[in-house]
Enzyme design. Sequence first.
Site, short mmCIF file in Angstrom:
data_model
loop_
_atom_site.label_atom_id
_atom_site.label_comp_id
_atom_site.label_asym_id
_atom_site.label_seq_id
_atom_site.Cartn_x
_atom_site.Cartn_y
_atom_site.Cartn_z
N LYS A 1 42.23 4.89 48.80
CA LYS A 1 43.66 4.71 48.55
C LYS A 1 43.88 3.48 47.67
O LYS A 1 44.63 3.53 46.70
CB LYS A 1 44.39 4.56 49.89
CG LYS A 1 45.88 4.40 49.76
CD LYS A 1 46.56 4.41 51.11
CE LYS A 1 48.01 4.02 50.95
NZ LYS A 1 48.73 3.93 52.21
N GLU B 1 33.05 -1.33 50.49
CA GLU B 1 32.01 -0.34 50.76
C GLU B 1 32.05 0.78 49.72
O GLU B 1 31.03 1.16 49.14
CB GLU B 1 32.20 0.29 52.16
CG GLU B 1 31.97 -0.65 53.32
CD GLU B 1 33.22 -1.41 53.73
OE1 GLU B 1 34.16 -1.52 52.91
OE2 GLU B 1 33.25 -1.91 54.86
N GLY C 1 46.24 5.79 55.16
CA GLY C 1 44.85 6.21 55.00
C GLY C 1 44.39 7.16 56.10
O GLY C 1 43.80 8.20 55.84
N ARG C 2 44.67 6.80 57.36
CA ARG C 2 44.17 7.62 58.47
C ARG C 2 45.00 8.88 58.70
O ARG C 2 44.71 9.65 59.61
CB ARG C 2 44.07 6.77 59.73
CG ARG C 2 45.32 6.03 60.13
CD ARG C 2 45.05 4.95 61.17
NE ARG C 2 46.23 4.12 61.41
CZ ARG C 2 46.56 3.05 60.71
NH1 ARG C 2 45.79 2.66 59.69
NH2 ARG C 2 47.63 2.35 61.00
N GLU D 1 43.29 2.23 65.30
CA GLU D 1 43.78 1.46 64.16
C GLU D 1 45.31 1.53 64.12
O GLU D 1 45.98 0.62 63.65
CB GLU D 1 43.18 1.97 62.84
CG GLU D 1 43.34 0.99 61.70
CD GLU D 1 42.59 1.38 60.43
OE1 GLU D 1 43.06 2.24 59.68
OE2 GLU D 1 41.51 0.81 60.18
N HIS E 1 24.94 15.32 80.17
CA HIS E 1 23.58 14.86 80.47
C HIS E 1 23.41 13.41 80.02
O HIS E 1 22.27 12.95 79.86
CB HIS E 1 22.57 15.78 79.79
CG HIS E 1 22.70 17.19 80.29
ND1 HIS E 1 22.07 17.63 81.42
CD2 HIS E 1 23.47 18.21 79.86
CE1 HIS E 1 22.39 18.90 81.66
NE2 HIS E 1 23.26 19.27 80.71
N LYS F 1 37.56 -8.95 56.64
CA LYS F 1 37.29 -8.67 55.21
C LYS F 1 37.24 -9.98 54.42
O LYS F 1 36.37 -10.18 53.58
CB LYS F 1 38.39 -7.79 54.63
CG LYS F 1 38.30 -6.33 54.98
CD LYS F 1 39.33 -5.55 54.17
CE LYS F 1 39.48 -4.13 54.65
NZ LYS F 1 40.58 -3.42 54.03
O1 F6P Z 1 39.98 -1.40 56.44
C1 F6P Z 1 40.78 -0.45 56.99
C2 F6P Z 1 41.23 0.53 55.97
O2 F6P Z 1 42.23 -0.05 55.21
C3 F6P Z 1 41.69 1.82 56.60
O3 F6P Z 1 42.98 1.76 57.05
C4 F6P Z 1 41.47 2.78 55.48
O4 F6P Z 1 41.49 4.11 55.92
C5 F6P Z 1 40.12 2.31 54.99
O5 F6P Z 1 40.18 0.91 55.09
C6 F6P Z 1 39.77 2.72 53.59
O6 F6P Z 1 40.71 2.25 52.67
P1 F6P Z 1 40.76 2.82 51.20
O7 F6P Z 1 41.09 4.27 51.27
O8 F6P Z 1 41.83 2.02 50.51
O9 F6P Z 1 39.42 2.62 50.57
#
Ligand code: F6P
Length: 540
Positions: A203, A209, A264-265, A350, A381, A503
């Site tokens: 987003k 990452e 995002g979620r 979250e 199990h 972060k």
């Molecule tokens: O760090 C949390 C977050 O902002 C989530 O809310 C989001 O889904 C994820 O990181 C990834 O964010 P982006 O889609 O901006 O890479």
Amino acid sequence: MTLNSLPAWPALQSHYDDISGERLRDWFAPQNDTSPTRAERFTYDGGGIAIDFSKNRITDATLKLLVELAQQAKVAERRDAMFAGGIVNMTEHRAALHTALRATADDAPFQQQVRAEKAKMAAFADKVRDGSWTGYTGKRIRHVVNIGIGGSDLGPKMVVHALHHLASPELDTHFVSNVDGADLYNVLQTIDAEETLAIIVSKTFTTLETMTNARSMRDWFTKQGCPEDALSKHFVGVSANPEEVVKFGIAKENVFEMWDWVGGRYSLWSAVGLSIMLSVGPKNFDGLLEGANKMDQHFRAAPLDKNLPVLLGMLGIWYRNFFGSQCELVAPYSEALHFLSAYLQQLEMESNGKSARLDGTFVDYPTAAVIWGEPGTNGQHAFFQMLHQGPTIIPIDFIAVLTPEHPLPDHHAKLLANCFAQSEALMLGRTLEEAKKVAGPGKEELATHLSFPGNRPTTTILLDALTPQTLGALIALYEHKVLVQASVWDINPFDQWGVELGKILGKVVEADITAPSADPAKHDSSTSMLIARARNALKR
Ligand code: F6P
């Protein structure tokens, strides 16, 4: 207004005192469970899903009070504001309009943009799926790699896995999220650059990452022989920040947009779900939206006392705030729903893992429960021992799919039997007297070990079959559960400030590990020691 000042709150407290000593097995005893039975009274249908709430520690009076609490906490008003596009994410000054992504009404917000983007996705997906979109050597695409994290990974990954039985046999979908190089590296070992399409989903298009994985992926393509000017055949981007996507080097026409009014979620319904559409096709993607929309309509229209997201959410409040339960187990009896609990962890924790109320004061009551889970029967199990005999009460959502998506009915009968037997055993338990009989004469000392407290609350969610429609409805059910609980707790479920501090400090620590001139000793003694050890290890 604070939660404890709502009249239903003390009423629920005293109701809890009245009924918490009562036993589900007595309520279910045939002489007490007369027509209409508990199963009849507490099973509800909505949006294509049936939920049996009857094995919960509730009576008609409990539900009445919980619905009153929902009314007093203005759940319906918060719901209506969200659907209407109100600024319900007030700390970021945004609407939360994931429901507009699956709306069918022409006058729902942002329909022009939503429909145009979906049409663009479908045109692209068709080309990839029919083989007319080719890689730099002219070969068709056989591997899709979704690079994203959090909401840009968990939802699509969960759905692609769940609908695997509908996937194109021509395409394998892979998900890379972790900055741990092993995640990307392991996928790269199994794919061929000539036949691979990478979808970079973020987003913000700034997430550490995702950007690290995206750059490494691009380097890999060039090392494999893909000319720079052919990279556009292998990279598409999904973002609410299209300028950054283009700066990264993705061709403008390969950028799919989402918007800041989609969290995002909550975003798998948008272009973030491109990997889903590629895997199962535009028609099935529409089915997913259709199912979610059905649940949206149910959430908007059903009376609160028959409203599935309201009931599910309020039941969570009952256990969290009155029984003091700290966690909720989600146990799908379905391998296809393997990643559901991981997805729900982000969705619920979250969203509602917050302490700040809307008015800027702090809560003085617990909010989001810890969500965890594994598919049945595997969990039986592993950790079910604790659910049956540990001293802690853990409410459980069992999710069962009545018709299998595979041709092995014998397995399915066993699977369903186990699911239903677990909820029965958790409800009934085994008294000490019964345990003594099981232990047999002369072995009474075993009886404590063979006894089960029972009275453990479970909810059973039934899907007729695992289709795009029922899956869409199931996901929307949980999305709305989150809103219901956030309304009662008076918190904002649509921001996530809590991930920021880690972060910020992560960048500082990274520099202290990698920069030759950095001073790793400036942190607390623990962090400095860890950094020093990492610096030494990376020098080797
Ligand atoms: O760090 C949390 C977050 O902002 C989530 O809310 C989001 O889904 C994820 O990181 C990834 O964010 P982006 O889609 O901006 O890479």
